[in-house]
Design a protein around this motif. Sequence first.
Motif, PDB file in Angstrom:
ATOM      1  N   GLN A  64      55.108  -9.939  85.109  1.00 41.17           N
ATOM      2  CA  GLN A  64      56.257  -9.233  85.424  1.00 41.17           C
ATOM      3  C   GLN A  64      57.461 -10.714  85.241  1.00 41.17           C
ATOM      4  OE1 GLN A  64      57.958  -6.642  85.833  1.00 41.17           O
ATOM      5  NE2 GLN A  64      56.218  -5.574  85.273  1.00 41.17           N
ATOM      6  N   TRP A  65      57.274 -11.716  86.065  1.00 43.39           N
ATOM      7  CA  TRP A  65      58.211 -13.027  86.333  1.00 43.39           C
ATOM      8  C   TRP A  65      58.393 -13.845  85.006  1.00 43.39           C
ATOM      9  CZ3 TRP A  65      61.231 -12.582  89.977  1.00 43.39           C
ATOM     10  CH2 TRP A  65      61.226 -11.904  90.932  1.00 43.39           C
ATOM     11  N   ILE A  66      57.091 -13.863  83.903  1.00 45.68           N
ATOM     12  CA  ILE A  66      57.088 -14.627  82.824  1.00 45.68           C
ATOM     13  C   ILE A  66      57.844 -13.702  81.812  1.00 45.68           C
ATOM     14  CG2 ILE A  66      55.376 -15.641  81.261  1.00 45.68           C
ATOM     15  CD1 ILE A  66      53.218 -15.535  83.257  1.00 45.68           C
ATOM     16  N   VAL A  67      57.397 -12.121  81.512  1.00 43.10           N
ATOM     17  CA  VAL A  67      58.202 -11.752  80.471  1.00 43.10           C
ATOM     18  C   VAL A  67      58.077 -10.198  80.727  1.00 43.10           C
ATOM     19  CG1 VAL A  67      56.854 -12.932  78.489  1.00 43.10           C
ATOM     20  CG2 VAL A  67      55.470 -10.886  79.039  1.00 43.10           C
ATOM     21  N   GLY A  68      57.515  -9.855  81.926  1.00 40.33           N
ATOM     22  CA  GLY A  68      57.797  -8.479  82.350  1.00 40.33           C
ATOM     23  C   GLY A  68      58.776  -7.973  82.673  1.00 40.33           C
ATOM     24  N   GLN A  69      60.242  -8.406  83.389  1.00 37.68           N
ATOM     25  CA  GLN A  69      60.963  -7.730  83.965  1.00 37.68           C
ATOM     26  C   GLN A  69      62.429  -8.333  82.668  1.00 37.68           C
ATOM     27  OE1 GLN A  69      62.958  -9.173  87.140  1.00 37.68           O
ATOM     28  NE2 GLN A  69      60.504  -9.009  88.567  1.00 37.68           N
ATOM     29  N   HIS A  70      61.785  -9.353  82.016  1.00 35.72           N
ATOM     30  CA  HIS A  70      62.547  -9.211  80.795  1.00 35.72           C
ATOM     31  C   HIS A  70      62.803  -8.676  79.339  1.00 35.72           C
ATOM     32  CE1 HIS A  70      60.917 -12.939  82.863  1.00 35.72           C
ATOM     33  NE2 HIS A  70      62.129 -13.509  82.662  1.00 35.72           N
ATOM     34  N   ARG A  71      61.529  -7.739  79.788  1.00 33.54           N
ATOM     35  CA  ARG A  71      61.228  -6.879  78.718  1.00 33.54           C
ATOM     36  C   ARG A  71      62.109  -5.844  79.445  1.00 33.54           C
ATOM     37  NH1 ARG A  71      58.686  -2.100  79.550  1.00 33.54           N
ATOM     38  NH2 ARG A  71      57.207  -3.289  81.171  1.00 33.54           N
ATOM     39  N   GLU A  72      61.966  -5.180  80.326  1.00 35.18           N
ATOM     40  CA  GLU A  72      63.045  -4.376  81.086  1.00 35.18           C
ATOM     41  C   GLU A  72      64.425  -4.470  80.801  1.00 35.18           C
ATOM     42  OE1 GLU A  72      61.277  -3.667  84.850  1.00 35.18           O
ATOM     43  OE2 GLU A  72      59.296  -3.604  84.497  1.00 35.18           O
ATOM     44  N   ALA A  73      64.658  -5.447  81.249  1.00 37.01           N
ATOM     45  CA  ALA A  73      66.144  -5.946  80.949  1.00 37.01           C
ATOM     46  C   ALA A  73      66.880  -5.750  79.451  1.00 37.01           C
ATOM     47  CB  ALA A  73      66.659  -7.409  81.245  1.00 37.01           C
ATOM     48  N   PHE A 124      71.256 -17.938  83.258  1.00 33.87           N
ATOM     49  CA  PHE A 124      69.753 -18.486  82.851  1.00 33.87           C
ATOM     50  C   PHE A 124      68.481 -17.702  83.119  1.00 33.87           C
ATOM     51  CE2 PHE A 124      71.127 -23.579  83.140  1.00 33.87           C
ATOM     52  CZ  PHE A 124      71.949 -23.484  82.154  1.00 33.87           C
ATOM     53  N   ILE A 125      67.989 -18.203  81.794  1.00 35.61           N
ATOM     54  CA  ILE A 125      66.454 -16.679  82.326  1.00 35.61           C
ATOM     55  C   ILE A 125      65.659 -17.209  82.646  1.00 35.61           C
ATOM     56  CG2 ILE A 125      65.828 -14.790  81.528  1.00 35.61           C
ATOM     57  CD1 ILE A 125      68.494 -14.308  81.140  1.00 35.61           C
ATOM     58  N   PRO A 126      64.961 -17.448  84.136  1.00 33.61           N
ATOM     59  CA  PRO A 126      64.258 -17.951  84.520  1.00 33.61           C
ATOM     60  C   PRO A 126      62.727 -17.580  83.951  1.00 33.61           C
ATOM     61  CG  PRO A 126      65.521 -17.791  85.720  1.00 33.61           C
ATOM     62  CD  PRO A 126      65.689 -17.179  85.217  1.00 33.61           C
ATOM     63  N   MET A 127      61.796 -18.188  83.232  1.00 32.32           N
ATOM     64  CA  MET A 127      60.746 -17.302  82.550  1.00 32.32           C
ATOM     65  C   MET A 127      59.806 -18.675  83.289  1.00 32.32           C
ATOM     66  SD  MET A 127      60.825 -16.929  78.403  1.00 32.32           S
ATOM     67  CE  MET A 127      58.880 -16.441  78.265  1.00 32.32           C
ATOM     68  N   VAL A 167      60.247 -18.946  96.957  1.00 32.48           N
ATOM     69  CA  VAL A 167      60.626 -18.641  94.851  1.00 32.48           C
ATOM     70  C   VAL A 167      59.050 -18.382  94.827  1.00 32.48           C
ATOM     71  CG1 VAL A 167      61.589 -20.738  94.413  1.00 32.48           C
ATOM     72  CG2 VAL A 167      61.298 -19.091  92.492  1.00 32.48           C
ATOM     73  N   GLY A 168      58.355 -18.782  95.913  1.00 34.94           N
ATOM     74  CA  GLY A 168      57.401 -18.955  94.986  1.00 34.94           C
ATOM     75  C   GLY A 168      56.611 -17.840  95.531  1.00 34.94           C
ATOM     76  N   ARG A 169      57.032 -17.901  96.694  1.00 33.66           N
ATOM     77  CA  ARG A 169      55.991 -16.085  97.151  1.00 33.66           C
ATOM     78  C   ARG A 169      56.883 -15.190  96.697  1.00 33.66           C
ATOM     79  NH1 ARG A 169      57.477 -18.589 102.608  1.00 33.66           N
ATOM     80  NH2 ARG A 169      59.947 -17.816 102.170  1.00 33.66           N
ATOM     81  N   LEU A 170      57.656 -14.900  96.651  1.00 35.85           N
ATOM     82  CA  LEU A 170      58.601 -13.918  95.343  1.00 35.85           C
ATOM     83  C   LEU A 170      58.374 -14.016  94.254  1.00 35.85           C
ATOM     84  CD1 LEU A 170      60.539 -11.460  95.268  1.00 35.85           C
ATOM     85  CD2 LEU A 170      62.142 -13.252  94.077  1.00 35.85           C
ATOM     86  N   THR A 171      57.568 -14.822  93.523  1.00 36.24           N
ATOM     87  CA  THR A 171      56.699 -14.659  92.419  1.00 36.24           C
ATOM     88  C   THR A 171      55.407 -15.302  91.919  1.00 36.24           C
ATOM     89  OG1 THR A 171      57.316 -17.278  91.803  1.00 36.24           O
ATOM     90  CG2 THR A 171      58.949 -15.590  91.432  1.00 36.24           C
TER      91      THR A 171
END
Length: 229
Positions: free
Chosen positions: A91-100, A80-83, A127-131
């Motif tokens: 980064q938490w919407i598409v950034g880290q996904h692109r890097e992966a 499961f890939i959270p956006m 999770v709220g603070r992290l993202t």
Amino acid sequence: MLDIREWKHVFKLDPERSISDEALERVCCSGTHAVMVGGSTGVTFENTVDLLSRIRRFSVPCVLEISHAEAIVPGFDYYFIPMVLNSRDPQWIVGQHREALRDYGALIDWSQVVPQGYVVLNEDSAVGRLTGAEAPLDVKDMLAYARLADKLLRLPIVYMEYSGRFGDMEWVRRTRDVLQASQLVYGGGIDGLEKARQAAANADTIVVGNTIYTDLERALETVQVLEDV
């Protein structure tokens, strides 16, 4: 194995938190439709591999909810890939996904990948603070995110994450009512059968996590919602 869209109850285990072999067996053999592995902090390749190897002694479907690319472990049934749609940080919407995908895109078995439109409704949670999530101001905001995921992005899952706090069931019900293709998953504050039934009546799938570590018996009781279906 049931199709993901037929899952009504899921237990979520955090690789960073300790669970005995006896407790793990009871969770995996409880009748839940699946076990999800994931956490906001402290998730590593090593502790994820360890937990997966212990879960694989049982026949329950096992899902990795990916929060860090370095903790991706082969051998799960689904990924499961959270956006995080309401994150202030792209980064938490598409950034880290692109890097992966730059590193692993050619190796991915896309039949195992399930993207989620994540909406964090508890800003003060880990999770709220992290993202850097900005919680919806009102139910109209929530419905807008739901339609964004369902209609514009065509994501198979919308995940309402209250993370430790039991949410507003009217918001959950109204969110499910506007979804036409996406499956509504609810998580947060389910500490026993009564709240599990409330959540299951308003969402397609419920996720029970923290209560496993604080009151295992009450957590296991939540599986009884499957008898109500």
